[in-house]
Design a protein around this motif. Structure first.
Motif, PDB file in Angstrom:
ATOM      1  N   LEU A 529       0.846  -1.188   0.000  1.00 36.62           N
ATOM      2  CA  LEU A 529       0.000   0.000   0.000  1.00 36.62           C
ATOM      3  C   LEU A 529       0.878   1.232   0.000  1.00 36.62           C
ATOM      4  N   SER A 530       0.452   2.263  -0.699  1.00 37.30           N
ATOM      5  CA  SER A 530       1.157   3.545  -0.681  1.00 37.30           C
ATOM      6  C   SER A 530       0.658   4.369   0.495  1.00 37.30           C
ATOM      7  N   THR A 531       1.567   5.038   1.155  1.00 39.78           N
ATOM      8  CA  THR A 531       1.181   5.813   2.325  1.00 39.78           C
ATOM      9  C   THR A 531       2.078   7.037   2.446  1.00 39.78           C
ATOM     10  N   GLY A 532       1.912   7.759   3.518  1.00 44.29           N
ATOM     11  CA  GLY A 532       2.698   8.944   3.799  1.00 44.29           C
ATOM     12  C   GLY A 532       2.580   9.273   5.275  1.00 44.29           C
ATOM     13  N   VAL A 533       2.982  10.456   5.635  1.00 46.86           N
ATOM     14  CA  VAL A 533       2.932  10.893   7.036  1.00 46.86           C
ATOM     15  C   VAL A 533       2.114  12.168   7.111  1.00 46.86           C
ATOM     16  N   ASN A 534       1.145  12.201   8.039  1.00 43.54           N
ATOM     17  CA  ASN A 534       0.386  13.434   8.266  1.00 43.54           C
ATOM     18  C   ASN A 534       0.062  13.558   9.753  1.00 43.54           C
ATOM     19  N   LEU A 535      -0.844  14.451  10.079  1.00 47.27           N
ATOM     20  CA  LEU A 535      -1.147  14.765  11.480  1.00 47.27           C
ATOM     21  C   LEU A 535      -2.469  14.155  11.910  1.00 47.27           C
ATOM     22  N   LEU A 536      -2.556  13.801  13.176  1.00 46.67           N
ATOM     23  CA  LEU A 536      -3.819  13.446  13.805  1.00 46.67           C
ATOM     24  C   LEU A 536      -4.008  14.403  14.969  1.00 46.67           C
ATOM     25  N   VAL A 537      -5.067  15.214  14.913  1.00 48.55           N
ATOM     26  CA  VAL A 537      -5.302  16.244  15.926  1.00 48.55           C
ATOM     27  C   VAL A 537      -6.712  16.095  16.472  1.00 48.55           C
ATOM     28  N   LYS A 538      -6.963  16.732  17.596  1.00 41.28           N
ATOM     29  CA  LYS A 538      -8.300  16.711  18.178  1.00 41.28           C
ATOM     30  C   LYS A 538      -9.220  17.583  17.342  1.00 41.28           C
ATOM     31  N   ARG A 539     -10.398  17.065  17.058  1.00 36.83           N
ATOM     32  CA  ARG A 539     -11.348  17.793  16.227  1.00 36.83           C
ATOM     33  C   ARG A 539     -11.861  19.014  16.990  1.00 36.83           C
ATOM     34  N   PRO A 540     -11.725  20.215  16.448  1.00 39.28           N
ATOM     35  CA  PRO A 540     -12.189  21.416  17.155  1.00 39.28           C
ATOM     36  C   PRO A 540     -13.714  21.473  17.181  1.00 39.28           C
ATOM     37  N   LYS A 541     -14.229  22.145  18.191  1.00 38.49           N
ATOM     38  CA  LYS A 541     -15.677  22.314  18.290  1.00 38.49           C
ATOM     39  C   LYS A 541     -16.157  23.295  17.232  1.00 38.49           C
ATOM     40  N   GLU A 542     -17.396  23.076  16.792  1.00 35.82           N
ATOM     41  CA  GLU A 542     -17.955  23.916  15.730  1.00 35.82           C
ATOM     42  C   GLU A 542     -18.234  25.317  16.248  1.00 35.82           C
ATOM     43  N   SER A 543     -17.778  26.291  15.526  1.00 38.42           N
ATOM     44  CA  SER A 543     -18.020  27.698  15.853  1.00 38.42           C
ATOM     45  C   SER A 543     -19.117  28.215  14.928  1.00 38.42           C
ATOM     46  N   PHE A 544     -20.305  28.530  15.527  1.00 39.68           N
ATOM     47  CA  PHE A 544     -21.467  28.864  14.701  1.00 39.68           C
ATOM     48  C   PHE A 544     -21.845  30.321  14.901  1.00 39.68           C
ATOM     49  N   THR A 545     -22.215  31.013  13.814  1.00 37.51           N
ATOM     50  CA  THR A 545     -22.703  32.392  13.870  1.00 37.51           C
ATOM     51  C   THR A 545     -24.020  32.476  13.113  1.00 37.51           C
ATOM     52  N   ILE A 546     -24.993  33.151  13.730  1.00 37.84           N
ATOM     53  CA  ILE A 546     -26.319  33.234  13.114  1.00 37.84           C
ATOM     54  C   ILE A 546     -26.309  34.193  11.926  1.00 37.84           C
ATOM     55  N   PHE A 547     -25.269  35.018  11.827  1.00 39.59           N
ATOM     56  CA  PHE A 547     -25.186  35.939  10.700  1.00 39.59           C
ATOM     57  C   PHE A 547     -24.252  35.383   9.622  1.00 39.59           C
ATOM     58  N   GLN A 548     -24.328  34.062   9.451  1.00 40.41           N
ATOM     59  CA  GLN A 548     -23.503  33.402   8.458  1.00 40.41           C
ATOM     60  C   GLN A 548     -23.863  33.841   7.036  1.00 40.41           C
ATOM     61  N   PHE A 549     -25.092  34.307   6.853  1.00 38.55           N
ATOM     62  CA  PHE A 549     -25.522  34.717   5.514  1.00 38.55           C
ATOM     63  C   PHE A 549     -24.772  35.952   5.030  1.00 38.55           C
ATOM     64  N   MET A 550     -24.086  36.648   5.939  1.00 37.57           N
ATOM     65  CA  MET A 550     -23.331  37.831   5.530  1.00 37.57           C
ATOM     66  C   MET A 550     -21.905  37.490   5.095  1.00 37.57           C
ATOM     67  N   MET A 551     -21.514  36.206   5.270  1.00 34.29           N
ATOM     68  CA  MET A 551     -20.138  35.823   4.975  1.00 34.29           C
ATOM     69  C   MET A 551     -19.743  35.862   3.496  1.00 34.29           C
ATOM     70  N   PRO A 552     -20.686  35.733   2.541  1.00 33.41           N
ATOM     71  CA  PRO A 552     -20.233  35.819   1.138  1.00 33.41           C
ATOM     72  C   PRO A 552     -19.491  37.097   0.806  1.00 33.41           C
ATOM     73  N   PHE A 553     -19.780  38.211   1.512  1.00 31.77           N
ATOM     74  CA  PHE A 553     -19.088  39.468   1.281  1.00 31.77           C
ATOM     75  C   PHE A 553     -18.311  39.843   2.542  1.00 31.77           C
ATOM     76  N   SER A 554     -17.155  40.412   2.327  1.00 31.87           N
ATOM     77  CA  SER A 554     -16.367  40.898   3.456  1.00 31.87           C
ATOM     78  C   SER A 554     -16.979  42.189   4.001  1.00 31.87           C
ATOM     79  N   LEU A 555     -16.519  42.583   5.177  1.00 28.18           N
ATOM     80  CA  LEU A 555     -17.020  43.812   5.801  1.00 28.18           C
ATOM     81  C   LEU A 555     -16.713  45.015   4.916  1.00 28.18           C
ATOM     82  N   GLU A 556     -15.525  45.008   4.313  1.00 20.84           N
ATOM     83  CA  GLU A 556     -15.156  46.130   3.455  1.00 20.84           C
ATOM     84  C   GLU A 556     -16.097  46.230   2.254  1.00 20.84           C
ATOM     85  N   LEU A 557     -16.493  45.057   1.697  1.00 17.76           N
ATOM     86  CA  LEU A 557     -17.392  45.078   0.550  1.00 17.76           C
ATOM     87  C   LEU A 557     -18.783  45.543   0.950  1.00 17.76           C
ATOM     88  N   TRP A 558     -19.262  45.084   2.129  1.00 18.60           N
ATOM     89  CA  TRP A 558     -20.577  45.560   2.592  1.00 18.60           C
ATOM     90  C   TRP A 558     -20.560  47.083   2.746  1.00 18.60           C
TER      91      TRP A 558
END
Length: 876
Positions: A529-558
């Protein structure tokens, strides 16, 4: 006195030991060997002979150190230009210019055959040891055409005519009556092929010859046309004759073109390959045959060989095998020359040395058993007919010997079982001990065990299949300390590698990587099998924002969009204010027009002046592009889960201060980090973290535990990290794999069964076994982040989490509108009350004036009101 005599005796014995007792002066004979070369840089054969020429003590005493003379075919002997004319003078000039003893001729000339050179060497009395049937690129006449019994000629290779006779006997024994033959177009290159054609015609075998120019740019087209003719004429026996195949690669070209025609998968087809050197480059190793896809071939790929195909692949030049045998024959001849010498003389007898050369016998030469007749030609050798493809890979079909008088006696088909046993029996021990490392999902301890089966996993399934295909019994045991194998002390090894070195285990299987350090002490199979070396890290908790709909544009663009809308509003107002026509765009209407246009709602009226209409068109185009861009990106941003700060690369891990680094002690990953620490700053930081945070763990299970605790990141094998990510939902694999390697099967250096294992592994890859097992132990074991059917088909179901911010914005608008509405009503009520109060203050009225009776009503109505108020007890 006794001590002095003893010392004198030792001195005499030492002096006698260093003297040649077969010469009068006690000095050794000059040993000069001429090597034929195509150019000044072509010294491969000379180097091989120098390395392989063995000199026993008596040979060292009686022959001076060998002096090798490089004889160039063009510059020194001038064969192509002048034939035999300058050969004798060229040899003498080369002896003088290259430091040979004056007046001494070469004891031996080694190289390919040239008929002019054979003639001159016979005249000079110099033995000529032939390593090839014909010269380098230029030839005067090949040994196939020149059948003269030269007195000084000794041929290392069996005659090409004998190999052709073996082909004829194959056709007779198989009852094949015809064949199509592909051969080089050049008459100087196809002499062996022409000899085969003549022998087939003499035995009433029909042959259709096709010639191609192997070094032409159109050679593939010519081969394609030839194979098409074979299909049309229903010719199922195809002979590929390639006397210079290491240069022309004609055999490989035919195999490549036979694939699209489906000839390799046709069981009725038989390809017969002729390379008179018996080198057969396309069949010289498992890697070459895998590259050409020959392991899945169903047709017969037949070729004669002097010895069994090489196990390690093609790593030498065409004439190297013959050069090795030439060196061994020369060594034995020098030894036998001295042993058979009965007189003491200072003269070297070239004629007697030639007879000794012809009397040499080798049972295990690189070109098979070596023995010469009185004419110097090879005799008493055997050719083995091998199939080089499909399920019968490297199967010996017959043994051919030139001594028989008829095809039946020469082609010994009944000997194939004997040959097979000689080649296949005993390569595996009675019980193959296999050492493993417990590592999910390669080797997993069963709980509870099923009978004698203590383990399961990818490696266990592979071992079961190999034992079935190669027919061996095995026993699996765990590596000491569950270690792979490292040599941190630079002296001794541990783990699986140590078990192989000590002979405790026959095979080492599992997630053991093939490294140059390990391969210096043990052998490995081809990659599993072909393989390589990478990292195994603890999965971070989800960071949620209710104003996610504003993310398509940056603050400068808004801010830019709002600024542009405000600017358009001001320009509209100014244009309308300065217009002499009907003014509609008051400050309130202008703001409403801009907002309505921005939200694609529109207004009840349109601008009339041309300038305002142009401005409106430009603003509408701006709104169209802005809204389209937002709509196109909004879906993607709404479906993305934002995580908190995470480590996604080795650089990010090196820059993080509050997390440790772990890896497996003694593993290839540890060796990599340690060695690269001196080369790159990133790995230096990581290795420092490993040492500073006690990050060396016994195995991946301990590393996984540290990752789950959130205290460490684990650097290790990509496949093991991926498997951990699939079943442990609190961890995740991160970073692009580095140190790309292969997992292999370890075995003792020089293990005779290495090729058998390689062939079996290649067959398993071709039939998809490896991919099937990888799916079973990786993809099918996944229990984290399983995608739904709707996600697989591209359907995204939005929930309240995705659009909560939109509802909040809408609710905010409703609330603001309601507040404004109520505020306006309250304000108007207050204002009306205040005005009424002010009016009363300015015009006070008597009670009689305020009474309804005096408000201009008719008498009847006034009377009713009076009676009403009177009944209520109020004064009217």
């Amino acid at each position: 006195m006794d001590i002095v005599l003893w010392i004198l005796m030792l001195a005499v014995r030492w002096s006698d030991a260093s003297r040649c007792l077969r010469t009068l002066h006690g000095k050794g004979y000059p040993l000069t060997i001429g090597m034929l070369s195509a150019s000044a840089h072509d010294l491969i054969t000379q180097k091989t002979i120098q390395e392989r020429l063995e000199r026993t003590p008596d040979v060292q005493n009686c022959f001076q150190p060998p002096h090798y003379i490089n004889l160039l075919i063009n510059e020194t002997l001038k064969l192509p230009e002048h034939g035999w004319t300058y050969i004798q003078s060229g040899i003498k000039k080369a002896l003088t210019s290259q430091g040979a003893m004056e007046g001494v001729l070469p004891n031996l000339i080694i190289g390919p055959f040239y008929t002019n050179l054979a003639m001159m060497l016979q005249r000079m009395g110099i033995p000529y040891l032939i390593t090839a049937y014909k010269g380098f690129d230029w030839i005067d006449m090949s040994r196939v055409q020149d059948t003269i019994h030269w007195k000084t000629l000794v041929e290392i290779r069996p005659p090409a005519q004998a190999l052709n006779l073996a082909i004829v006997d194959l056709f007779i024994s198989r009852k094949w009556s015809s064949a199509l033959m592909i051969m080089p177009e050049s008459a100087a290159d196809n002499q062996e092929c022409q000899n085969l054609a003549g022998q087939m015609l003499n035995n009433s075998l029909s042959l259709i010859p096709f010639t191609v120019e192997p070094r032409s740019t159109k050679v593939m087209d010519a081969i394609q046309e030839t194979l098409r003719n074979a299909q049309i004429s229903r010719q199922t026996q195809i002979i590929v004759c390639s006397p210079r195949d290491t240069r022309d690669k004609l055999i490989e070209s035919v195999l490549v073109k036979a694939k699209p025609f489906g000839l390799l998968q046709d069981v009725d087809f038989s390809f017969i390959f002729i390379d008179p050197t018996s080198y057969l480059l396309p069949f010289s190793g498992a890697s070459e045959m895998y590259r050409l896809g020959l392991f899945s071939a169903r047709c017969e790929l037949l070729a004669y060989r002097y010895v069994r195909p090489p196990e390690g692949g093609a790593k030498t030049e065409e004439n190297n095998a013959a050069a090795i045998d030439a060196a061994r024959v020369t060594s034995l001849a020098l030894k036998d020359y001295l042993r058979n010498q009965s007189v003491v003389t200072d003269a070297f007898d070239a004629e007697r040395f030639l007879k000794v050369l012809k009397s040499v016998r080798l049972r295990d030469g690189h070109t098979g058993r070596i023995q010469f007749d009185q004419n110097g030609q090879r005799t008493n050798y055997s050719l083995y007919l091998y199939n080089h493809g499909g399920e019968d890979m490297y199967k010996t079909l017959a043994k051919w010997n030139p001594a028989g008088a008829t095809p039946e006696t020469r082609m010994n088909m009944s000997a194939k079982e004997e040959v097979e046993q000689a080649h296949h029996l005993g390569i595996f021990p009675d019980l193959v001990k296999i050492v493993v490392v417990e590592e999910y999902p390669f080797v997993i301890l069963r709980d509870p065990p099923i009978g004698d089966e203590l383990y399961e996993g990818f490696t266990i399934d592979l071992i079961k299949r190999l034992s079935k295909d190669l027919k061996f019994k095995y026993k699996i045991y765990k590596s000491p300390r569950n270690a792979y194998g490292g040599n941190s002390t630079k002296k001794s090894w541990d783990g699986m590698v140590q078990e192989i070195i000590k002979g405790n285990a026959t095979l080492a299987c599992g997630a053991i990587s093939i490294t140059s350090n390990r391969e210096s002490v043990i052998d490995f199979s081809l990659g599993v099998l072909s393989t390589g070396v990478n990292l195994l890290v603890k999965r971070p908790k989800e960071s949620f924002t209710i104003f996610q709909f504003m993310m398509p544009f940056s603050l400068e663009l808004w801010m830019a969009i709002l600024g542009a809308s405000a600017l358009v509003t001001v320009v509209f107002f100014v244009m309308d204010y300065c217009s002499e026509e009907d003014r509609r765009f008051t400050i309130k209407e202008t703001i409403w027009f801009t907002i309505g246009t921005l939200l694609k709602r529109g207004t009840d009226f349109a601008p009339v002046p041309v300038s305002q209409r142009i401005l409106t068109a430009g603003f509408l185009f701006f709104v169209l592009i802005t809204v389209s861009t937002y709509t196109a990106n909004m879906a993607a941003f709404l479906t993305i889960k934002n995580f908190g700060e995470t480590i996604d690369s080795f650089e990010a891990l090196a820059a993080t201060e509050n997390i440790g680094v772990s890896t497996v002690k003694g593993s290839a990953t540890m060796s990599f980090l340690k060695s690269e620490a001196n080369q790159k700053q990133v790995y230096a930081k990581l290795w420092k973290k490993v040492q500073g945070t006690r990050g060396l763990v016994a195995n991946a299970t301990e590393g996984l535990k540290k990752v789950k605790d959130g205290s460490h990141a684990f650097i290790f094998d990509y496949l093991i990290n991926e498997a951990a990510q699939n079943i442990h939902c609190t961890v995740m694999a991160a970073g692009s794999p580095i140190l790309l390697q292969e997992h292999g099967i370890g075995m003792k250096a020089g293990a005779p069964f290495k090729t058998n294992i390689n062939i079996a592994l290649l067959k398993l890859k071709e039939e998809g076994f490896m991919a099937k097992m990888k799916k079973k132990w990786w993809d099918d074991k996944r229990s984290c982040e399983v995608m739904s059917d709707s996600q697989r088909t591209g359907e995204v179901k939005f929930g309240l989490d995705h659009t909560a911010g939109v509802f909040i914005v809408g609710l905010f608008g409703v609330c603001v509108a309601a507040i404004l509405f109520v505020s306006k009503k309250v304000w108007l009520l207050i204002l009306r009350t205040f005005r009424k109060y002010q009016k009363r203050r300015k015009n006070p009225r008597t009670p009689e004036q305020d009474s309804p009776v005096n408000n201009g009503m008719d008498e009847a109505k006034r009377e009713r009101l009076r009676l009403y108020y009177g009944d209520k007890g109020e004064a009217v």
